[in-house]
Design a protein around this motif. Structure first.
Motif, PDB file in Angstrom:
ATOM      1  N   GLN A  52       0.707  -1.238  -0.102  1.00 49.32           N
ATOM      2  CA  GLN A  52       0.057  -0.127  -0.096  1.00 49.32           C
ATOM      3  C   GLN A  52       0.764   1.259   0.078  1.00 49.32           C
ATOM      4  OE1 GLN A  52      -3.380  -0.335  -0.186  1.00 49.32           O
ATOM      5  NE2 GLN A  52      -2.778  -2.271  -0.679  1.00 49.32           N
ATOM      6  N   ALA A  53       2.064   0.984  -0.110  1.00 50.15           N
ATOM      7  CA  ALA A  53       3.141   2.208  -0.122  1.00 50.15           C
ATOM      8  C   ALA A  53       2.751   3.362  -1.137  1.00 50.15           C
ATOM      9  CB  ALA A  53       4.588   1.868  -0.285  1.00 50.15           C
ATOM     10  N   TYR A  54       2.221   2.912  -2.474  1.00 46.61           N
ATOM     11  CA  TYR A  54       1.737   4.079  -3.454  1.00 46.61           C
ATOM     12  C   TYR A  54       1.034   4.862  -2.990  1.00 46.61           C
ATOM     13  CZ  TYR A  54      -2.064   0.999  -4.467  1.00 46.61           C
ATOM     14  OH  TYR A  54      -3.319   0.189  -4.280  1.00 46.61           O
ATOM     15  N   TRP A  55       0.024   4.386  -2.107  1.00 45.81           N
ATOM     16  CA  TRP A  55      -0.981   5.546  -1.411  1.00 45.81           C
ATOM     17  C   TRP A  55      -0.282   6.729  -0.772  1.00 45.81           C
ATOM     18  CZ3 TRP A  55      -4.974   5.937  -3.921  1.00 45.81           C
ATOM     19  CH2 TRP A  55      -5.776   5.087  -4.364  1.00 45.81           C
ATOM     20  N   TRP A  56       1.017   6.274  -0.124  1.00 42.46           N
ATOM     21  CA  TRP A  56       1.919   7.277   0.513  1.00 42.46           C
ATOM     22  C   TRP A  56       2.504   8.327  -0.419  1.00 42.46           C
ATOM     23  CZ3 TRP A  56       0.747   8.298   5.497  1.00 42.46           C
ATOM     24  CH2 TRP A  56      -0.001   7.081   6.239  1.00 42.46           C
ATOM     25  N   ILE A  57       2.759   7.744  -1.535  1.00 41.26           N
ATOM     26  CA  ILE A  57       3.569   8.377  -2.533  1.00 41.26           C
ATOM     27  C   ILE A  57       2.433   9.285  -3.464  1.00 41.26           C
ATOM     28  CG2 ILE A  57       4.955   7.954  -4.802  1.00 41.26           C
ATOM     29  CD1 ILE A  57       5.947   5.438  -3.314  1.00 41.26           C
ATOM     30  N   ALA A  58       1.301   8.734  -3.699  1.00 42.41           N
ATOM     31  CA  ALA A  58       0.694   9.538  -4.446  1.00 42.41           C
ATOM     32  C   ALA A  58      -0.015  11.055  -4.131  1.00 42.41           C
ATOM     33  CB  ALA A  58      -0.723   8.945  -4.991  1.00 42.41           C
ATOM     34  N   GLY A  59      -0.144  11.084  -2.649  1.00 46.24           N
ATOM     35  CA  GLY A  59      -0.296  12.623  -2.107  1.00 46.24           C
ATOM     36  C   GLY A  59       0.721  13.380  -2.423  1.00 46.24           C
ATOM     37  N   PRO A  60       1.948  13.340  -1.832  1.00 46.15           N
ATOM     38  CA  PRO A  60       3.022  14.405  -2.159  1.00 46.15           C
ATOM     39  C   PRO A  60       3.351  14.573  -3.662  1.00 46.15           C
ATOM     40  CG  PRO A  60       3.535  12.733  -0.577  1.00 46.15           C
ATOM     41  CD  PRO A  60       2.230  12.274  -1.056  1.00 46.15           C
ATOM     42  N   PHE A  61       3.243  13.453  -4.311  1.00 48.20           N
ATOM     43  CA  PHE A  61       3.476  13.741  -5.793  1.00 48.20           C
ATOM     44  C   PHE A  61       2.437  14.494  -6.498  1.00 48.20           C
ATOM     45  CE2 PHE A  61       3.848  12.399 -10.346  1.00 48.20           C
ATOM     46  CZ  PHE A  61       5.282  12.953 -10.616  1.00 48.20           C
ATOM     47  N   ALA A  62       0.964  14.277  -6.188  1.00 48.00           N
ATOM     48  CA  ALA A  62      -0.049  15.064  -6.858  1.00 48.00           C
ATOM     49  C   ALA A  62       0.045  16.500  -6.281  1.00 48.00           C
ATOM     50  CB  ALA A  62      -1.299  14.425  -6.095  1.00 48.00           C
ATOM     51  N   TYR A  63       0.520  17.005  -4.963  1.00 51.73           N
ATOM     52  CA  TYR A  63       0.602  18.215  -4.573  1.00 51.73           C
ATOM     53  C   TYR A  63       1.810  18.985  -5.211  1.00 51.73           C
ATOM     54  CZ  TYR A  63       1.856  21.851  -1.385  1.00 51.73           C
ATOM     55  OH  TYR A  63       2.160  23.079  -0.701  1.00 51.73           O
ATOM     56  N   TYR A  64       2.967  18.097  -5.477  1.00 56.27           N
ATOM     57  CA  TYR A  64       4.054  18.661  -6.255  1.00 56.27           C
ATOM     58  C   TYR A  64       3.699  18.869  -7.876  1.00 56.27           C
ATOM     59  CZ  TYR A  64       8.125  19.048  -8.974  1.00 56.27           C
ATOM     60  OH  TYR A  64       9.148  19.422  -9.998  1.00 56.27           O
ATOM     61  N   ALA A  65       2.943  18.023  -8.428  1.00 57.44           N
ATOM     62  CA  ALA A  65       2.372  18.250  -9.849  1.00 57.44           C
ATOM     63  C   ALA A  65       1.331  19.630  -9.868  1.00 57.44           C
ATOM     64  CB  ALA A  65       1.560  17.013 -10.347  1.00 57.44           C
ATOM     65  N   LEU A  66       0.601  19.691  -8.909  1.00 59.87           N
ATOM     66  CA  LEU A  66      -0.607  20.799  -8.739  1.00 59.87           C
ATOM     67  C   LEU A  66       0.353  22.091  -8.705  1.00 59.87           C
ATOM     68  CD1 LEU A  66      -3.190  21.850  -8.775  1.00 59.87           C
ATOM     69  CD2 LEU A  66      -3.204  21.464  -6.107  1.00 59.87           C
ATOM     70  N   ASP A  67       1.376  21.986  -7.805  1.00 59.68           N
ATOM     71  CA  ASP A  67       2.216  23.174  -7.381  1.00 59.68           C
ATOM     72  C   ASP A  67       3.055  23.536  -8.669  1.00 59.68           C
ATOM     73  OD1 ASP A  67       3.779  25.024  -5.906  1.00 59.68           O
ATOM     74  OD2 ASP A  67       5.485  23.893  -6.172  1.00 59.68           O
ATOM     75  N   ARG A  68       3.456  22.726  -9.462  1.00 60.34           N
ATOM     76  CA  ARG A  68       4.263  23.005 -10.719  1.00 60.34           C
ATOM     77  C   ARG A  68       3.231  23.386 -11.872  1.00 60.34           C
ATOM     78  NH1 ARG A  68       8.914  24.238 -10.254  1.00 60.34           N
ATOM     79  NH2 ARG A  68       9.326  23.849 -12.605  1.00 60.34           N
ATOM     80  N   LEU A  69       2.054  23.017 -11.790  1.00 62.67           N
ATOM     81  CA  LEU A  69       0.947  23.590 -12.820  1.00 62.67           C
ATOM     82  C   LEU A  69       0.612  24.880 -12.404  1.00 62.67           C
ATOM     83  CD1 LEU A  69      -0.855  22.953 -15.033  1.00 62.67           C
ATOM     84  CD2 LEU A  69      -2.620  22.058 -13.298  1.00 62.67           C
TER      85      LEU A  69
END
Length: 115
Positions: free
Chosen positions: A86-103
């Motif tokens: 289930q580690a990918y759920w811990w990875i998805a949140g920060p990565f989505a935040y970064y992608a939104l920040d870059r956008l």
């Protein structure tokens, strides 16, 4: 010697070459590189080290995320012997935040042209 359920021998040396171990080693190396380049001692001791090096090394976090997802999908999961980690759920949140920040950064920057 160690035995699994008292029947078969466990070869621990063989486990160091498995896919999950190799991706773990790579993740550890990337994390260590990011950590070392973040230390203030590193900046003061090595004068040749500039901010561009720090900045480029910290972009390895993208590779870190990709390898961490591969780390969760090991051969036991592919063979149906174990549920997916289930580690990918811990990875998805920060990565989505970064992608939104870059956008938001790309959308808000002002583009000027010199004529």
């Amino acid at each position: 010697t160690k035995y699994n359920n008292g029947e078969e021998y466990i070869n621990y040396c063989e486990k160091f070459g498995e896919e999950i171990m190799i991706t773990g080693y790579i993740l550890g190396a990337i994390y260590f590189a990011i950590f070392v380049t973040s230390c203030p001692v590193f900046f003061h001791r090595f004068r040749w080290f500039q901010f561009e090096h720090f900045y480029s090394v910290h972009h390895l976090f993208i590779a870190f995320y990709a390898i961490a997802i591969a780390h969760c999908i090991d051969d036991l999961h592919r063979n149906g012997l174990r549920q997916r980690a289930q580690a990918y759920w811990w990875i998805a949140g920060p990565f989505a935040y970064y992608a939104l920040d870059r956008l938001m950064y790309i959308m808000s920057r002002k583009v000027t042209f010199l004529l």
